[in-house]
Design a protein around this motif. Structure first.
Motif, PDB file in Angstrom:
ATOM      1  N   ARG A 144      22.281  56.599  35.174  1.00  0.00           N
ATOM      2  CA  ARG A 144      22.157  55.362  36.102  1.00  0.00           C
ATOM      3  C   ARG A 144      22.627  54.021  35.622  1.00  0.00           C
ATOM      4  NH1 ARG A 144      17.260  56.711  39.927  1.00  0.00           N
ATOM      5  NH2 ARG A 144      17.358  54.376  40.170  1.00  0.00           N
ATOM      6  N   LYS A 145      23.159  53.507  36.517  1.00  0.00           N
ATOM      7  CA  LYS A 145      23.685  52.084  36.167  1.00  0.00           C
ATOM      8  C   LYS A 145      23.137  51.062  37.130  1.00  0.00           C
ATOM      9  CE  LYS A 145      26.092  53.296  32.748  1.00  0.00           C
ATOM     10  NZ  LYS A 145      25.713  52.972  31.423  1.00  0.00           N
ATOM     11  N   LYS A 146      23.023  49.860  36.828  1.00  0.00           N
ATOM     12  CA  LYS A 146      22.581  48.808  37.821  1.00  0.00           C
ATOM     13  C   LYS A 146      23.710  48.043  38.396  1.00  0.00           C
ATOM     14  CE  LYS A 146      18.925  46.374  36.526  1.00  0.00           C
ATOM     15  NZ  LYS A 146      18.125  45.430  35.764  1.00  0.00           N
ATOM     16  N   ILE A 147      23.856  48.082  39.931  1.00  0.00           N
ATOM     17  CA  ILE A 147      24.803  47.388  40.544  1.00  0.00           C
ATOM     18  C   ILE A 147      24.551  46.278  41.402  1.00  0.00           C
ATOM     19  CG2 ILE A 147      26.516  47.871  42.208  1.00  0.00           C
ATOM     20  CD1 ILE A 147      27.067  49.604  39.684  1.00  0.00           C
ATOM     21  N   VAL A 148      25.092  45.039  41.350  1.00  0.00           N
ATOM     22  CA  VAL A 148      24.496  43.804  41.990  1.00  0.00           C
ATOM     23  C   VAL A 148      25.250  43.915  43.412  1.00  0.00           C
ATOM     24  CG1 VAL A 148      26.236  42.475  40.946  1.00  0.00           C
ATOM     25  CG2 VAL A 148      24.031  41.562  41.947  1.00  0.00           C
TER      26      VAL A 148
ATOM     27  N   ILE B  76      19.026  54.155  51.087  1.00  0.00           N
ATOM     28  CA  ILE B  76      19.753  55.386  50.860  1.00  0.00           C
ATOM     29  C   ILE B  76      20.165  55.614  49.443  1.00  0.00           C
ATOM     30  CG2 ILE B  76      21.632  57.087  51.486  1.00  0.00           C
ATOM     31  CD1 ILE B  76      19.676  56.645  53.935  1.00  0.00           C
ATOM     32  N   LEU B  77      20.732  54.705  48.864  1.00  0.00           N
ATOM     33  CA  LEU B  77      21.254  54.935  47.690  1.00  0.00           C
ATOM     34  C   LEU B  77      19.928  54.623  46.382  1.00  0.00           C
ATOM     35  CD1 LEU B  77      24.046  52.321  47.283  1.00  0.00           C
ATOM     36  CD2 LEU B  77      24.200  54.586  46.567  1.00  0.00           C
ATOM     37  N   LEU B  78      18.894  54.020  46.943  1.00  0.00           N
ATOM     38  CA  LEU B  78      17.435  54.238  46.087  1.00  0.00           C
ATOM     39  C   LEU B  78      16.723  55.563  46.247  1.00  0.00           C
ATOM     40  CD1 LEU B  78      16.236  50.404  46.515  1.00  0.00           C
ATOM     41  CD2 LEU B  78      17.353  51.669  44.423  1.00  0.00           C
ATOM     42  N   ARG B  79      16.869  56.008  47.473  1.00  0.00           N
ATOM     43  CA  ARG B  79      16.184  57.157  47.787  1.00  0.00           C
ATOM     44  C   ARG B  79      16.829  58.424  47.116  1.00  0.00           C
ATOM     45  NH1 ARG B  79      13.358  57.670  53.636  1.00  0.00           N
ATOM     46  NH2 ARG B  79      11.943  55.536  53.357  1.00  0.00           N
ATOM     47  N   ARG B  80      18.196  58.425  47.015  1.00  0.00           N
ATOM     48  CA  ARG B  80      18.794  59.590  46.354  1.00  0.00           C
ATOM     49  C   ARG B  80      18.725  59.422  44.739  1.00  0.00           C
ATOM     50  NH1 ARG B  80      22.441  62.515  49.928  1.00  0.00           N
ATOM     51  NH2 ARG B  80      22.772  63.835  47.930  1.00  0.00           N
ATOM     52  N   ASN B  81      18.148  58.427  44.367  1.00  0.00           N
ATOM     53  CA  ASN B  81      17.853  58.353  43.016  1.00  0.00           C
ATOM     54  C   ASN B  81      19.179  58.407  42.022  1.00  0.00           C
ATOM     55  OD1 ASN B  81      15.229  58.054  42.329  1.00  0.00           O
ATOM     56  ND2 ASN B  81      15.219  60.013  42.961  1.00  0.00           N
ATOM     57  N   VAL B  82      20.388  57.560  42.674  1.00  0.00           N
ATOM     58  CA  VAL B  82      21.611  57.415  42.325  1.00  0.00           C
ATOM     59  C   VAL B  82      22.053  56.161  41.338  1.00  0.00           C
ATOM     60  CG1 VAL B  82      22.643  59.146  43.604  1.00  0.00           C
ATOM     61  CG2 VAL B  82      22.887  56.946  44.338  1.00  0.00           C
ATOM     62  N   VAL B  83      21.335  55.132  41.449  1.00  0.00           N
ATOM     63  CA  VAL B  83      21.607  53.823  40.962  1.00  0.00           C
ATOM     64  C   VAL B  83      20.505  53.027  41.161  1.00  0.00           C
ATOM     65  CG1 VAL B  83      22.417  53.054  43.385  1.00  0.00           C
ATOM     66  CG2 VAL B  83      23.458  52.079  41.147  1.00  0.00           C
TER      67      VAL B  83
ATOM     68  N   GLY C 290      27.951  46.484  37.498  1.00  0.00           N
ATOM     69  CA  GLY C 290      28.988  46.497  38.302  1.00  0.00           C
ATOM     70  C   GLY C 290      28.756  45.535  39.567  1.00  0.00           C
ATOM     71  N   MET C 291      29.647  45.384  40.451  1.00  0.00           N
ATOM     72  CA  MET C 291      29.385  44.447  41.701  1.00  0.00           C
ATOM     73  C   MET C 291      30.079  45.262  42.673  1.00  0.00           C
ATOM     74  SD  MET C 291      29.546  40.230  42.635  1.00  0.00           S
ATOM     75  CE  MET C 291      31.167  40.189  42.919  1.00  0.00           C
TER      76      MET C 291
END
Length: 694
Positions: free
Chosen positions: A381-385, A400-407, A486-487
């Motif tokens: 997992r990475k942190k995207i702004v 959706i992204l947070l619920r899927r635990n991808v980022v 990343g952004m």
């Protein structure tokens, strides 16, 4: 031993078999394009089986509904009563073997044992699984059960399966209470056992489910708001001032349609930051708001919540609402994301993938490609702004992204404003990080760093301060200085707004002076790469070569073995002219700089993609007819071609993906959908992962 089928079985209703089915199906669809789903027995109903209907549509399986089941409960019980069990089993074997022959994998879901009458005193799923030779994945329900009860149930099922001579693949214990979950994780099991906690939202209906079950009319509101979860239902019988004291977040308010005071008051609560956010208004008695009230509400730029209407009276409506079951449907994106995040977080997916099958496929479907993105993003997992927090699509994609635990996501903006908008949309972004550039302690750090980077270019300190008031510059500085990996931007900003700060701050990779873009064009059975379709208007030969090199490297990053076609209106040495010579020169530059890249050019599109045409026009070429990366000579050609292919072939176009930068920054189309944002963020995570390797 290779496993080409798996049988999912549960004893109790509401054990969560569909969630396990979804998790395994998603795992299979990442790797295989040709998967079958089979239910040996379905319930007696005039309606289609929910799970079959859901899986066939959601995972786009190439099979008919009639192929997906064997018998109904009534038919099975009748055959068993007539001593025709062997006939039943033989028939199911024939059906299963036909699927096994024609598909890479068959996922089977049994009907829970409680669906049969008490006269059936044996586990029919166990008998079927044994006779078709399919390993068993047992789904147990942990809700309201003590530690001892769960452990005993696992032990009993393990013994029963062993004594029956079946292969026991794994146990999935769903809906486990939090206290029990902690203790269970300490107990080692002989058979791989996975524990998934109880998540109330998965057992809670949405507005859409209530609307469909009660056959309601949508009076006001939009389809997207029907995804809101209904946490409680309440009858509004009090005066407005008393009613307001009893509302909670997620309430469905049931009220007679002529109570204009409650209707207006409920809408006002959604606009207010001092009151909870109601999920929906349900008007009873067949009465709807008067024209004056409707005119008042249609004056909103965005109507804050749905209003439904039914003909029944308030009491009947309340009873029917309480009986609406929670389901997961194809359009339940929020629940699906939550369920899949739950599955991936608590299940050893890699271990299951290694055990489940060693079959590989040369086919790459859009679904395989997209699920592959999620899994790779999740693995590190990475942190995207995301700077554009005032856009509703960004907020929905973030959930959706947070619920899927991808980022991990950082949103830029005013915390109070974001939280108010999130609540009014009925979303859950409790795990998101919010930074306000106007108040952040990072702002001065970024101003000074930006000034140092650009002062030799004539940048003043005042100009640096002004730049950091723009979210695109602030977000880019976060990536540059390591506060984010990343952004992703561009939903409401131009491509220039996204790329300009990146060029000034992050800069290009060594040896690359041209930032370019590509699209992943996901066709029915393969993924092609098109570049550059979004950034460079008329690249010269050297720039075109850099676009080809960057595209090949990006494609390799995503598991595509690059075979590059440098496109032109002529093939080989057949044509001449300035445009053809540019492509010919660019091809030579790539061969000189990167002899490891397989490349052909100039070549026409038909010769690059069609083997028959390719052999005719360039018989000795390794690329002709086999290309998967297509480099267009200019933006006009590239942009029009990708859109033509997308619209005429129903291809899924993922992009534009920016390449050539030192750290990943990606641009969105201003017409992007939520799904586009989700895919672009996942791609950005993978780029960040690869960046770290370098």
């Amino acid at each position: 031993m290779e496993t080409k089928s798996l049988y999912i079985s549960s004893l109790e209703p509401s054990a969560g078999s569909l969630i396990v089915t979804m998790g395994l199906m998603e795992l299979l669809k990442r790797k295989l394009g040709n998967v079958a789903f089979f239910r040996p027995i379905i319930a007696d109903s005039e309606e289609k089986d929910h799970d079959i209907d859901f899986v066939l549509e959601k995972y786009d399986l190439d099979m008919r509904y009639s192929q997906s089941y064997g018998y109904t409960v009534h038919e099975v019980e009748t055959m068993i009563a007539d001593n025709r069990l062997n006939e039943l089993i033989e028939s199911l074997i024939v059906q299963f073997k036909a699927l096994e022959k024609n598909y890479d994998f068959v996922l089977i879901e049994g009907l829970n044992q409680a669906s049969f009458t008490q006269s059936l005193d044996f586990d029919i799923n166990l008998i079927i699984a044994k006779n078709i030779g399919s390993p068993l994945a047992v789904v147990l329900k942990g809700k309201d059960k003590s530690l001892k009860e769960v452990v005993d149930e696992i032990a009993i099922e393990t013994d029963v399966i062993k004594n029956a001579g079946c292969s026991h693949f794994a146990n999935f214990v769903n809906r486990v209470d939090e206290k029990v979950l902690n203790e269970l994780s300490k107990i080692k099991q002989i058979i791989p056992t996975y524990y998934l906690p109880e998540v109330p939202e998965l057992d809670t209906p949405t507005v859409n489910e209530i609307m469909n079950k009660l056959n309601c009319m949508l009076v006001l509101g939009e389809q997207k708001d029907l995804k809101r979860v209904v946490k409680h239902s309440k009858i509004a019988a009090m005066k407005l001032e008393n009613f307001l004291e009893h509302i909670e977040d997620g309430d469905l308010i049931i009220v007679p349609g002529d109570r204009a005071d409650i209707v207006v008051g409920a809408i006002a609560t959604v606009q207010s930051r001092n009151h909870p956010n109601i999920a929906c208004l349900l008007l009873t008695g067949g009465m709807t708001p008067s024209k004056v009230i409707k005119d008042l509400f249609t004056g909103y730029n965005e109507f804050p919540m749905p209003i439904l209407s039914v003909n029944e009276d308030t009491y009947q409506t309340a009873v029917r609402v309480s009986d609406v079951p929670a389901t997961i449907n194809v359009n339940s994106e929020r629940k699906i994301a939550l369920a899949m995040g739950l599955f991936s977080k608590n299940v050893d997916v890699k271990n299951i993938e290694e055990k489940i099958t060693s079959v590989s496929s040369s086919t790459i479907t859009p679904m395989m490609f997209e699920y592959g993105l999620f899994e790779r993003a999740r693995s590190n997992r990475k942190k995207i702004v995301l700077p554009e927090s005032n856009d509703e699509r960004i907020l929905r994609a973030t959930e959706i992204l947070l619920r899927r635990n991808v980022v991990d996501i950082v949103l830029l903006g005013d915390k109070d404003e974001i939280e108010h908008k999130v609540a009014s949309l009925g979303l859950d972004l409790s795990n998101v990080e919010i930074i306000n550039p106007q108040k952040s302690e990072l702002t001065n750090i970024f101003i000074n760093e930006f000034y140092e980077l650009r002062r030799k270019k004539g940048l003043t300190l005042e100009a640096a301060k002004d730049a950091m008031t723009h979210v695109s510059y602030f977000g880019t500085m976060m990536v540059h200085m390591g506060y984010a990996d990343g952004m992703v931007s561009g939903a409401i900003h131009t491509t220039g707004d996204t790329i300009r700060p990146a060029l000034q701050i992050i800069k290009t990779k060594p040896g690359i002076s041209t930032v370019s873009s590509l699209f992943f064009m996901c066709l029915d059975t393969k993924v092609l790469v098109y570049g550059d379709c979004a950034v460079n208007q008329d690249p010269n030969a050297n720039e075109l070569a850099q676009i080809a090199i960057s595209s090949a490297d990006t494609a390799k990053m995503f598991g595509i073995d690059p075979k590059v076609a440098m496109l032109s209106y002529s093939t080989g040495s057949s044509g001449h002219g300035e445009d053809v010579e540019k492509v010919r020169e660019a091809t030579k530059v790539v061969i000189e700089k990167r002899p490891d890249i397989l490349i052909e050019g100039p070549i026409q599109y038909d010769a690059a993609i069609d083997e028959k045409v390719g052999k005719k026009k360039l018989p000795n070429s390794e690329i002709a007819g086999k290309a998967n990366i297509f480099i267009f000579p200019d933006l006009n050609t590239g942009n029009n071609t990708y859109k033509a292919v997308q619209r005429s072939s129903n291809a899924v176009a993922i992009g534009p993906v920016l390449q050539g930068l030192n750290k990943p920054v990606n641009d969105l189309s201003r017409g992007c959908l939520v799904a586009d944002i989700i895919n672009t963020v996942a791609i950005t995570v993978i780029q960040a992962q690869e960046n770290n390797k370098g």
